[in-house]
Design a protein around this motif. Sequence first.
Motif, PDB file in Angstrom:
ATOM      1  N   ASN A   1      60.608  26.237  49.328  1.00  0.00           N
ATOM      2  CA  ASN A   1      59.553  26.224  50.338  1.00  0.00           C
ATOM      3  C   ASN A   1      58.213  25.828  49.726  1.00  0.00           C
ATOM      4  O   ASN A   1      57.755  26.440  48.761  1.00  0.00           O
ATOM      5  CB  ASN A   1      59.449  27.604  51.001  1.00  0.00           C
ATOM      6  N   PHE A   2      57.578  24.808  50.306  1.00  0.00           N
ATOM      7  CA  PHE A   2      56.336  24.277  49.745  1.00  0.00           C
ATOM      8  C   PHE A   2      55.170  25.251  49.916  1.00  0.00           C
ATOM      9  O   PHE A   2      54.264  25.297  49.078  1.00  0.00           O
ATOM     10  CB  PHE A   2      55.992  22.938  50.399  1.00  0.00           C
ATOM     11  N   ASP A   3      55.181  26.000  51.007  1.00  0.00           N
ATOM     12  CA  ASP A   3      54.126  26.988  51.214  1.00  0.00           C
ATOM     13  C   ASP A   3      54.121  28.014  50.088  1.00  0.00           C
ATOM     14  O   ASP A   3      53.069  28.427  49.601  1.00  0.00           O
ATOM     15  CB  ASP A   3      54.325  27.712  52.551  1.00  0.00           C
ATOM     16  N   PHE A   4      55.332  28.424  49.678  1.00  0.00           N
ATOM     17  CA  PHE A   4      55.454  29.385  48.575  1.00  0.00           C
ATOM     18  C   PHE A   4      54.777  28.856  47.318  1.00  0.00           C
ATOM     19  O   PHE A   4      54.046  29.583  46.635  1.00  0.00           O
ATOM     20  CB  PHE A   4      56.934  29.668  48.291  1.00  0.00           C
ATOM     21  N   VAL A   5      54.997  27.585  46.992  1.00  0.00           N
ATOM     22  CA  VAL A   5      54.449  27.011  45.763  1.00  0.00           C
ATOM     23  C   VAL A   5      52.922  26.948  45.818  1.00  0.00           C
ATOM     24  O   VAL A   5      52.234  27.312  44.853  1.00  0.00           O
ATOM     25  CB  VAL A   5      55.030  25.611  45.503  1.00  0.00           C
ATOM     26  N   LEU A   6      52.369  26.495  46.948  1.00  0.00           N
ATOM     27  CA  LEU A   6      50.913  26.385  47.062  1.00  0.00           C
ATOM     28  C   LEU A   6      50.256  27.762  47.050  1.00  0.00           C
ATOM     29  O   LEU A   6      49.228  27.962  46.389  1.00  0.00           O
ATOM     30  CB  LEU A   6      50.539  25.632  48.339  1.00  0.00           C
ATOM     31  N   LEU A   7      50.822  28.711  47.772  1.00  0.00           N
ATOM     32  CA  LEU A   7      50.285  30.075  47.763  1.00  0.00           C
ATOM     33  C   LEU A   7      50.400  30.688  46.373  1.00  0.00           C
ATOM     34  O   LEU A   7      49.515  31.428  45.930  1.00  0.00           O
ATOM     35  CB  LEU A   7      51.030  30.939  48.785  1.00  0.00           C
ATOM     36  N   ASN A   8      51.485  30.367  45.678  1.00  0.00           N
ATOM     37  CA  ASN A   8      51.694  30.887  44.326  1.00  0.00           C
ATOM     38  C   ASN A   8      50.654  30.320  43.360  1.00  0.00           C
ATOM     39  O   ASN A   8      50.152  31.028  42.480  1.00  0.00           O
ATOM     40  CB  ASN A   8      53.105  30.519  43.851  1.00  0.00           C
ATOM     41  N   LEU A   9      50.319  29.038  43.518  1.00  0.00           N
ATOM     42  CA  LEU A   9      49.297  28.433  42.664  1.00  0.00           C
ATOM     43  C   LEU A   9      47.936  29.081  42.910  1.00  0.00           C
ATOM     44  O   LEU A   9      47.177  29.348  41.963  1.00  0.00           O
ATOM     45  CB  LEU A   9      49.217  26.925  42.935  1.00  0.00           C
ATOM     46  N   THR A  10      47.618  29.352  44.160  1.00  0.00           N
ATOM     47  CA  THR A  10      46.363  30.028  44.499  1.00  0.00           C
ATOM     48  C   THR A  10      46.333  31.431  43.903  1.00  0.00           C
ATOM     49  O   THR A  10      45.324  31.875  43.342  1.00  0.00           O
ATOM     50  CB  THR A  10      46.203  30.118  46.028  1.00  0.00           C
ATOM     51  N   LYS A  11      47.466  32.113  43.988  1.00  0.00           N
ATOM     52  CA  LYS A  11      47.576  33.465  43.456  1.00  0.00           C
ATOM     53  C   LYS A  11      47.345  33.490  41.956  1.00  0.00           C
ATOM     54  O   LYS A  11      46.544  34.276  41.436  1.00  0.00           O
ATOM     55  CB  LYS A  11      48.952  34.029  43.811  1.00  0.00           C
ATOM     56  N   HIS A  12      48.050  32.623  41.230  1.00  0.00           N
ATOM     57  CA  HIS A  12      47.957  32.644  39.771  1.00  0.00           C
ATOM     58  C   HIS A  12      46.602  32.129  39.279  1.00  0.00           C
ATOM     59  O   HIS A  12      46.122  32.568  38.229  1.00  0.00           O
ATOM     60  CB  HIS A  12      49.095  31.831  39.159  1.00  0.00           C
ATOM     61  N   SER A  13      45.995  31.223  40.002  1.00  0.00           N
ATOM     62  CA  SER A  13      44.655  30.745  39.637  1.00  0.00           C
ATOM     63  C   SER A  13      43.642  31.881  39.747  1.00  0.00           C
ATOM     64  O   SER A  13      42.784  32.065  38.873  1.00  0.00           O
ATOM     65  CB  SER A  13      44.244  29.575  40.539  1.00  0.00           C
ATOM     66  N   SER A  14      43.746  32.662  40.812  1.00  0.00           N
ATOM     67  CA  SER A  14      42.856  33.805  41.000  1.00  0.00           C
ATOM     68  C   SER A  14      43.090  34.859  39.926  1.00  0.00           C
ATOM     69  O   SER A  14      42.143  35.456  39.388  1.00  0.00           O
ATOM     70  CB  SER A  14      43.080  34.427  42.388  1.00  0.00           C
ATOM     71  N   TYR A  15      44.368  35.068  39.609  1.00  0.00           N
ATOM     72  CA  TYR A  15      44.719  36.065  38.593  1.00  0.00           C
ATOM     73  C   TYR A  15      44.240  35.629  37.213  1.00  0.00           C
ATOM     74  O   TYR A  15      43.825  36.470  36.396  1.00  0.00           O
ATOM     75  CB  TYR A  15      46.234  36.262  38.599  1.00  0.00           C
ATOM     76  N   LEU A  16      44.264  34.331  36.944  1.00  0.00           N
ATOM     77  CA  LEU A  16      43.774  33.806  35.668  1.00  0.00           C
ATOM     78  C   LEU A  16      42.270  34.034  35.541  1.00  0.00           C
ATOM     79  O   LEU A  16      41.782  34.439  34.478  1.00  0.00           O
ATOM     80  CB  LEU A  16      44.089  32.317  35.553  1.00  0.00           C
ATOM     81  N   ILE A  17      41.548  33.790  36.615  1.00  0.00           N
ATOM     82  CA  ILE A  17      40.102  34.011  36.610  1.00  0.00           C
ATOM     83  C   ILE A  17      39.798  35.486  36.339  1.00  0.00           C
ATOM     84  O   ILE A  17      38.913  35.824  35.540  1.00  0.00           O
ATOM     85  CB  ILE A  17      39.479  33.574  37.951  1.00  0.00           C
ATOM     86  N   TYR A  18      40.542  36.375  36.989  1.00  0.00           N
ATOM     87  CA  TYR A  18      40.334  37.812  36.803  1.00  0.00           C
ATOM     88  C   TYR A  18      40.644  38.234  35.372  1.00  0.00           C
ATOM     89  O   TYR A  18      39.818  38.876  34.701  1.00  0.00           O
ATOM     90  CB  TYR A  18      41.209  38.594  37.784  1.00  0.00           C
ATOM     91  N   ASN A  19      41.816  37.881  34.888  1.00  0.00           N
ATOM     92  CA  ASN A  19      42.247  38.323  33.561  1.00  0.00           C
ATOM     93  C   ASN A  19      41.366  37.786  32.437  1.00  0.00           C
ATOM     94  O   ASN A  19      40.929  38.533  31.558  1.00  0.00           O
ATOM     95  CB  ASN A  19      43.701  37.905  33.311  1.00  0.00           C
ATOM     96  N   SER A  20      41.135  36.480  32.451  1.00  0.00           N
ATOM     97  CA  SER A  20      40.363  35.863  31.369  1.00  0.00           C
ATOM     98  C   SER A  20      38.914  36.351  31.361  1.00  0.00           C
ATOM     99  O   SER A  20      38.335  36.575  30.288  1.00  0.00           O
ATOM    100  CB  SER A  20      40.409  34.337  31.484  1.00  0.00           C
ATOM    101  N   SER A  21      38.331  36.532  32.535  1.00  0.00           N
ATOM    102  CA  SER A  21      36.932  36.977  32.612  1.00  0.00           C
ATOM    103  C   SER A  21      36.780  38.414  32.107  1.00  0.00           C
ATOM    104  O   SER A  21      35.878  38.715  31.323  1.00  0.00           O
ATOM    105  CB  SER A  21      36.419  36.879  34.056  1.00  0.00           C
ATOM    106  N   LEU A  22      37.677  39.302  32.558  1.00  0.00           N
ATOM    107  CA  LEU A  22      37.578  40.700  32.152  1.00  0.00           C
ATOM    108  C   LEU A  22      37.932  40.884  30.681  1.00  0.00           C
ATOM    109  O   LEU A  22      37.390  41.763  30.000  1.00  0.00           O
ATOM    110  CB  LEU A  22      38.497  41.568  33.018  1.00  0.00           C
ATOM    111  N   TYR A  23      38.802  40.033  30.149  1.00  0.00           N
ATOM    112  CA  TYR A  23      39.234  40.166  28.755  1.00  0.00           C
ATOM    113  C   TYR A  23      38.201  39.603  27.776  1.00  0.00           C
ATOM    114  O   TYR A  23      37.970  40.173  26.710  1.00  0.00           O
ATOM    115  CB  TYR A  23      40.577  39.475  28.548  1.00  0.00           C
ATOM    116  N   PHE A  24      37.547  38.490  28.137  1.00  0.00           N
ATOM    117  CA  PHE A  24      36.672  37.804  27.190  1.00  0.00           C
ATOM    118  C   PHE A  24      35.181  38.081  27.398  1.00  0.00           C
ATOM    119  O   PHE A  24      34.404  37.947  26.448  1.00  0.00           O
ATOM    120  CB  PHE A  24      36.897  36.285  27.263  1.00  0.00           C
ATOM    121  N   SER A  25      34.766  38.442  28.601  1.00  0.00           N
ATOM    122  CA  SER A  25      33.334  38.601  28.881  1.00  0.00           C
ATOM    123  C   SER A  25      32.826  40.004  28.551  1.00  0.00           C
ATOM    124  O   SER A  25      33.243  40.987  29.166  1.00  0.00           O
ATOM    125  CB  SER A  25      33.056  38.278  30.361  1.00  0.00           C
ATOM    126  N   SER A  26      31.927  40.080  27.595  1.00  0.00           N
ATOM    127  CA  SER A  26      31.349  41.374  27.223  1.00  0.00           C
ATOM    128  C   SER A  26      30.466  41.927  28.341  1.00  0.00           C
ATOM    129  O   SER A  26      30.369  43.143  28.537  1.00  0.00           O
ATOM    130  CB  SER A  26      30.535  41.242  25.933  1.00  0.00           C
TER     131      SER A  26
END
Length: 277
Positions: free
Chosen positions: A45-70
């Motif tokens: 399902n193509f909707d699954f893939v696009l929603l999944n990309l949005t999900k992981h992009s948001s999660y990457l922003i959260y994880n990397s920012s909280l881990y690296f930003s003092s």
Amino acid sequence: MASWNSVSLEVTYEVLGWFAFIVWSISFYPQVILNFRRKSVVGLNFDFVLLNLTKHSSYLIYNSSLYFSSAIQKQYFQKYGYDQMIPVAKNDVAFSIHAVLLTAIALFQIAIYERGSQKLSKICIGIVSIVWLTAAVCFFVALSNHSWLWLLNVFNSIQVLMTTIKYIPQVSMNFLRKSTDGWSIGNILLDFSGGIANYGQMVVQSVDQDSWVNFYGNIGKVLLSLVSVFFDIIFIIQHYVLYPDKKSSKLVTTTEDEDQIREHLNRPSDESPSENV
């Protein structure tokens, strides 16, 4: 910042974290390999893939920012206490980077491989557009008063929302087709293992610190595990219990199987599965 009280629990935490990273990372490959071998994305399902990309992009922003930003870490400690530990580990950041890359590859496969009558639904496109527009507005709001932790919580909420709804299109599609052909069960089994390990990792940290801030301070990670495991169980039931005679016995489906799938998807009386989400 707090430190570990038990060496054994710290080692267990790291082992569970990297185990989750490995199985979650590997879980992206069965679907990509299946698409490549079939030269087709019929059944995915193509909707699954696009929603999944949005999900992981948001999660990457959260994880990397909280881990690296003092600066963001300082705001976290001010809110939850300086005796707490940052609820993001190295494996969380590594997983997010890998997830975005592999999901983007799956989206590229959709663009180049046989896809029959399948297409992205207008509902999915609308949801993704609203999500990123909201994120942009929140960024400028946070920029005015440097409320970066609040902004990260917005991205965390986005990834939780995407995790909650991203599986629904694929579950619905499997139900309508009464088949899991084209959808890799290997992906689900690995994802299930990673979700359990991820949840266990948080429990270990909470036991060591004698505090459950780790859970409500990173509610996104908690819901990520619980929601993923819930839908993984649904997919396992669909594949092994509800539609066992419909699943492919090999990674490469036969030409006859492909023709039957396309015929079903192209029937004028049937709605496109992605439109039913």
